[in-house]
Design a protein around this motif. Structure first.
Motif, PDB file in Angstrom:
ATOM      1  N   LEU A  55       4.773  -0.002  -5.473  1.00 35.32           N
ATOM      2  CA  LEU A  55       5.688   1.443  -5.760  1.00 35.32           C
ATOM      3  C   LEU A  55       4.633   2.259  -5.205  1.00 35.32           C
ATOM      4  CD1 LEU A  55       5.760   0.750 -10.064  1.00 35.32           C
ATOM      5  CD2 LEU A  55       7.747   0.107  -8.304  1.00 35.32           C
ATOM      6  N   LEU A  56       6.085   3.170  -4.366  1.00 35.09           N
ATOM      7  CA  LEU A  56       5.723   3.708  -3.078  1.00 35.09           C
ATOM      8  C   LEU A  56       5.209   5.624  -4.053  1.00 35.09           C
ATOM      9  CD1 LEU A  56       7.722   3.510  -0.516  1.00 35.09           C
ATOM     10  CD2 LEU A  56       5.515   2.664  -0.023  1.00 35.09           C
ATOM     11  N   ASP A  57       5.723   5.884  -5.038  1.00 33.09           N
ATOM     12  CA  ASP A  57       5.578   6.874  -6.108  1.00 33.09           C
ATOM     13  C   ASP A  57       3.950   7.166  -7.052  1.00 33.09           C
ATOM     14  OD1 ASP A  57       7.288   4.824  -7.529  1.00 33.09           O
ATOM     15  OD2 ASP A  57       8.439   6.942  -8.297  1.00 33.09           O
ATOM     16  N   ASP A  58       3.625   5.445  -7.284  1.00 32.26           N
ATOM     17  CA  ASP A  58       2.568   5.018  -8.256  1.00 32.26           C
ATOM     18  C   ASP A  58       1.384   4.985  -7.334  1.00 32.26           C
ATOM     19  OD1 ASP A  58       1.174   4.172 -10.128  1.00 32.26           O
ATOM     20  OD2 ASP A  58       2.438   3.182 -10.915  1.00 32.26           O
ATOM     21  N   GLU A  59       0.751   5.548  -7.265  1.00 28.56           N
ATOM     22  CA  GLU A  59      -0.701   5.029  -6.030  1.00 28.56           C
ATOM     23  C   GLU A  59      -1.719   4.177  -6.867  1.00 28.56           C
ATOM     24  OE1 GLU A  59      -4.317   7.042  -3.621  1.00 28.56           O
ATOM     25  OE2 GLU A  59      -2.761   7.893  -4.860  1.00 28.56           O
ATOM     26  N   ALA A  60      -1.138   3.692  -8.173  1.00 33.56           N
ATOM     27  CA  ALA A  60      -1.950   2.916  -8.336  1.00 33.56           C
ATOM     28  C   ALA A  60      -1.757   1.579  -8.584  1.00 33.56           C
ATOM     29  CB  ALA A  60      -2.580   3.462 -10.308  1.00 33.56           C
ATOM     30  N   SER A  61      -0.023   1.703  -8.376  1.00 38.67           N
ATOM     31  CA  SER A  61      -0.120   0.232  -7.620  1.00 38.67           C
ATOM     32  C   SER A  61      -0.576   0.226  -6.449  1.00 38.67           C
ATOM     33  CB  SER A  61       1.672   0.520  -8.101  1.00 38.67           C
ATOM     34  OG  SER A  61       2.790   0.768  -6.519  1.00 38.67           O
ATOM     35  N   LEU A  62      -0.149   1.080  -5.388  1.00 40.11           N
ATOM     36  CA  LEU A  62      -0.495   0.715  -4.440  1.00 40.11           C
ATOM     37  C   LEU A  62      -2.636   0.291  -4.390  1.00 40.11           C
ATOM     38  CD1 LEU A  62       1.264   3.489  -2.291  1.00 40.11           C
ATOM     39  CD2 LEU A  62       1.385   1.186  -2.925  1.00 40.11           C
ATOM     40  N   ALA A  63      -3.524   0.989  -5.286  1.00 34.63           N
ATOM     41  CA  ALA A  63      -4.403   0.684  -4.989  1.00 34.63           C
ATOM     42  C   ALA A  63      -4.102  -0.938  -5.672  1.00 34.63           C
ATOM     43  CB  ALA A  63      -4.748   1.862  -6.131  1.00 34.63           C
ATOM     44  N   ASP A  64      -3.584  -1.323  -6.441  1.00 35.43           N
ATOM     45  CA  ASP A  64      -4.025  -2.633  -6.718  1.00 35.43           C
ATOM     46  C   ASP A  64      -3.287  -3.812  -6.006  1.00 35.43           C
ATOM     47  OD1 ASP A  64      -4.336  -2.020  -9.896  1.00 35.43           O
ATOM     48  OD2 ASP A  64      -2.302  -1.850 -10.576  1.00 35.43           O
ATOM     49  N   CYS A  65      -2.581  -3.442  -5.307  1.00 34.97           N
ATOM     50  CA  CYS A  65      -2.473  -4.103  -3.849  1.00 34.97           C
ATOM     51  C   CYS A  65      -3.479  -4.894  -3.180  1.00 34.97           C
ATOM     52  CB  CYS A  65      -0.776  -4.168  -3.231  1.00 34.97           C
ATOM     53  SG  CYS A  65       0.614  -3.844  -4.002  1.00 34.97           S
ATOM     54  N   ALA A  66      -4.246  -3.290  -2.863  1.00 30.45           N
ATOM     55  CA  ALA A  66      -5.369  -3.545  -2.204  1.00 30.45           C
ATOM     56  C   ALA A  66      -6.202  -4.295  -2.524  1.00 30.45           C
ATOM     57  CB  ALA A  66      -5.645  -1.807  -1.776  1.00 30.45           C
ATOM     58  N   ARG A  67      -6.579  -4.178  -3.990  1.00 30.48           N
ATOM     59  CA  ARG A  67      -7.639  -4.902  -4.399  1.00 30.48           C
ATOM     60  C   ARG A  67      -6.814  -6.749  -4.623  1.00 30.48           C
ATOM     61  NH1 ARG A  67      -8.130  -0.499  -7.752  1.00 30.48           N
ATOM     62  NH2 ARG A  67      -6.647  -1.178  -9.436  1.00 30.48           N
ATOM     63  N   MET A  68      -5.737  -7.152  -4.197  1.00 27.64           N
ATOM     64  CA  MET A  68      -5.169  -8.261  -4.842  1.00 27.64           C
ATOM     65  C   MET A  68      -5.312  -8.591  -3.218  1.00 27.64           C
ATOM     66  SD  MET A  68      -2.433 -10.217  -3.471  1.00 27.64           S
ATOM     67  CE  MET A  68      -0.972  -8.828  -3.829  1.00 27.64           C
ATOM     68  N   LEU A  69      -4.841  -8.252  -2.118  1.00 26.85           N
ATOM     69  CA  LEU A  69      -5.149  -8.407  -0.931  1.00 26.85           C
ATOM     70  C   LEU A  69      -6.576  -8.509  -0.361  1.00 26.85           C
ATOM     71  CD1 LEU A  69      -1.975  -6.332   0.430  1.00 26.85           C
ATOM     72  CD2 LEU A  69      -2.115  -8.978   0.233  1.00 26.85           C
ATOM     73  N   ALA A  70      -7.326  -8.406  -0.977  1.00 26.62           N
ATOM     74  CA  ALA A  70      -8.672  -8.122  -0.751  1.00 26.62           C
ATOM     75  C   ALA A  70      -9.530 -10.210  -0.314  1.00 26.62           C
ATOM     76  CB  ALA A  70      -9.881  -7.894  -1.079  1.00 26.62           C
ATOM     77  N   ALA A  71      -8.927 -10.410  -0.448  1.00 29.26           N
ATOM     78  CA  ALA A  71      -8.964 -11.916  -1.256  1.00 29.26           C
ATOM     79  C   ALA A  71      -8.008 -12.710   0.327  1.00 29.26           C
ATOM     80  CB  ALA A  71      -8.607 -12.562  -2.119  1.00 29.26           C
ATOM     81  N   GLN A  72      -7.159 -11.799   0.746  1.00 32.14           N
ATOM     82  CA  GLN A  72      -6.465 -12.658   1.862  1.00 32.14           C
ATOM     83  C   GLN A  72      -6.480 -12.049   2.969  1.00 32.14           C
ATOM     84  OE1 GLN A  72      -2.464 -14.553   0.404  1.00 32.14           O
ATOM     85  NE2 GLN A  72      -2.984 -12.961  -1.416  1.00 32.14           N
ATOM     86  N   SER A  73      -7.220 -11.014   2.734  1.00 31.36           N
ATOM     87  CA  SER A  73      -8.065 -10.139   5.016  1.00 31.36           C
ATOM     88  C   SER A  73      -8.576 -10.920   5.548  1.00 31.36           C
ATOM     89  CB  SER A  73      -8.580  -9.124   4.047  1.00 31.36           C
ATOM     90  OG  SER A  73      -9.599  -9.410   3.085  1.00 31.36           O
ATOM     91  N   PRO A  74      -8.747 -10.927   6.629  1.00 28.62           N
ATOM     92  CA  PRO A  74      -8.704  -9.159   6.976  1.00 28.62           C
ATOM     93  C   PRO A  74      -6.669  -9.732   7.638  1.00 28.62           C
ATOM     94  CG  PRO A  74      -9.063 -10.670   8.665  1.00 28.62           C
ATOM     95  CD  PRO A  74      -9.734 -11.352   7.364  1.00 28.62           C
ATOM     96  N   LEU A  75      -5.847  -8.546   7.759  1.00 32.25           N
ATOM     97  CA  LEU A  75      -4.652  -8.574   7.951  1.00 32.25           C
ATOM     98  C   LEU A  75      -4.735  -8.339   9.224  1.00 32.25           C
ATOM     99  CD1 LEU A  75      -3.514  -6.273   4.814  1.00 32.25           C
ATOM    100  CD2 LEU A  75      -2.942  -8.911   5.455  1.00 32.25           C
ATOM    101  N   HIS A  76      -3.590  -9.042  10.095  1.00 31.17           N
ATOM    102  CA  HIS A  76      -3.780  -8.718  11.860  1.00 31.17           C
ATOM    103  C   HIS A  76      -2.150  -8.131  12.251  1.00 31.17           C
ATOM    104  CE1 HIS A  76      -6.502 -12.421  11.220  1.00 31.17           C
ATOM    105  NE2 HIS A  76      -7.444 -11.782  12.471  1.00 31.17           N
ATOM    106  N   LEU A  77      -1.312  -7.492  10.869  1.00 28.04           N
ATOM    107  CA  LEU A  77      -0.226  -7.423  11.396  1.00 28.04           C
ATOM    108  C   LEU A  77       0.303  -7.287   9.950  1.00 28.04           C
ATOM    109  CD1 LEU A  77       2.637  -7.186  13.001  1.00 28.04           C
ATOM    110  CD2 LEU A  77       2.848  -9.444  12.364  1.00 28.04           C
ATOM    111  N   VAL A  78       1.148  -5.822   9.856  1.00 29.11           N
ATOM    112  CA  VAL A  78       2.005  -5.121   8.824  1.00 29.11           C
ATOM    113  C   VAL A  78       2.285  -4.408   8.858  1.00 29.11           C
ATOM    114  CG1 VAL A  78       0.796  -2.974   6.777  1.00 29.11           C
ATOM    115  CG2 VAL A  78      -0.848  -4.486   7.733  1.00 29.11           C
ATOM    116  N   ILE A  79       3.606  -5.115   8.876  1.00 25.53           N
ATOM    117  CA  ILE A  79       4.808  -3.890   8.665  1.00 25.53           C
ATOM    118  C   ILE A  79       5.479  -3.476   7.423  1.00 25.53           C
ATOM    119  CG2 ILE A  79       7.541  -4.543   9.112  1.00 25.53           C
ATOM    120  CD1 ILE A  79       6.335  -6.951  11.169  1.00 25.53           C
ATOM    121  N   ASP A  80       5.317  -1.808   6.959  1.00 26.30           N
ATOM    122  CA  ASP A  80       5.742  -1.546   6.114  1.00 26.30           C
ATOM    123  C   ASP A  80       7.794  -1.228   6.704  1.00 26.30           C
ATOM    124  OD1 ASP A  80       6.664   0.283   4.155  1.00 26.30           O
ATOM    125  OD2 ASP A  80       4.803   1.799   4.889  1.00 26.30           O
TER     126      ASP A  80
END
Length: 238
Positions: A55-80
Motif C-alpha cells: 500500500l503506497l499510502d501506508d508506510e507501515a505496509s512497506l516496512a512489513d513487505c521489507a521484513r517479509m522479503l528479508a528471508a528471500q534476499s538478496p534481490l538482483h532486479l526490482v521493477i516497481d
C-alpha cells in the motif's frame, strides 16, 4: 502475443526478481516475461492483494513487505510497476481551474512519495558486490524539458518529482553498490483498463512494452546516476 523471451544476461545466474504492482497490466506482463527467462531463479510479486499487501499510502505496509522479503534476499532486479493516472476516479487535470490540493497531494503520494519510501525500505535487500537493477515506471510527461502541450498537472508534477527522487537515490545507492543501475522507465502507451479512457485501442500490448524495457535494462551500464529511458532504450531528457 508470441514474443522472444528476454534473457537478463547482465544479472547473475539464478537471479531473484521482485515486481511491485504485479497485479496491474504491465506488472503482470513483467512477471510473465521474467518467468520465461530460464536464468531467473525466483520471482516475488507484490501488490495490493499480496500478503502482506503493498500500500503506497501506508508506510507501515512497506516496512512489513521489507521484513517479509528479508528471508528471500538478496534481490538482483526490482521493477516497481506501481502508479496511477486517474486519482480517486478522476482523470488528470487539463486546466488550472481544475487543480485541487487534495488531488495533487494524492498524486504525489501514489506516484512519487510511496515509491520513494518503497526504495527506502527495500534498498538494503539489494545484492552487494554484483550487478543489481532498480527500475521504476515513470512517464515521458514527467520530463520538464519535453513538456510542450501542458495539462495533466498532477500526473506530470508527480512523475517529475519521482524522477528527481530516483536520480538522488541513484547517487547514494552507488556509494555502496557501484554496480547498481537505477532507471526511470517510459513504457509507452500501454493497453490497460486504466489507460482505456484516454487512448482507446491505440496502445501497445503490455508484453511488448515489458520485453522492450527488460532488454533496455539489460544493456544499461552502472554510472552512479539514474537513467531515464523508453521501451526502445532511447534516453529521455529529464
Amino acid at each position: 502475443m508470441n514474443l522472444t523471451p528476454v534473457l537478463m544476461n547482465s544479472l547473475p545466474e539464478g537471479y531473484t526478481a521482485l515486481v511491485a504492482g504485479a497485479s496491474g497490466a504491465i506488472g503482470q506482463a513483467f512477471v510473465r516475461q521474467l518467468r520465461a527467462d530460464p536464468r531467473c531463479g525466483r520471482i516475488i510479486e507484490l501488490s495490493r492483494q499480496s500478503t502482506p499487501p503493498l500500500l503506497l499510502d501506508d508506510e507501515a505496509s512497506l516496512a512489513d513487505c521489507a521484513r517479509m522479503l528479508a528471508a528471500q534476499s538478496p534481490l538482483h532486479l526490482v521493477i516497481d510497476a506501481t502508479g496511477a493516472l486517474s486519482i480517486d476516479g478522476q482523470g488528470p487535470e487539463k486546466r488550472l481551474e481544475e487543480l485541487q490540493a487534495a488531488r495533487l497531494q494524492r498524486a504525489m503520494t501514489i506516484n512519487a512519495i510511496g515509491p520513494a519510501l518503497l526504495l527506502r525500505h527495500l534498498h538494503p535487500l539489494l545484492a552487494t558486490g554484483e550487478r543489481v537493477i532498480w527500475a521504476k515506471l515513470s512517464a515521458r510527461v514527467g520530463s520538464i524539458e519535453d513538456n510542450r502541450k501542458g495539462g495533466w498537472y498532477g500526473y506530470r508534477a508527480s512523475k517529475a518529482a519521482l524522477n528527481m527522487l530516483l536520480q538522488t537515490a541513484a547517487i547514494e545507492v552507488a556509494r555502496r553498490r557501484p554496480l547498481a543501475v537505477v532507471a526511470a522507465l517510459q513504457p509507452g502507451t500501454v493497453r490497460s483498463r486504466l489507460s482505456a479512457p484516454f487512448v482507446g485501442d491505440a496502445a501497445m500490448e503490455p508484453d511488448a512494452a515489458a520485453c522492450g524495457l527488460l532488454a533496455a535494462l539489460d544493456r544499461l551500464e552502472a554510472s552512479g546516476r539514474a537513467h531515464f529511458i523508453d521501451y526502445s532504450g532511447e534516453h529521455i531528457p529529464w
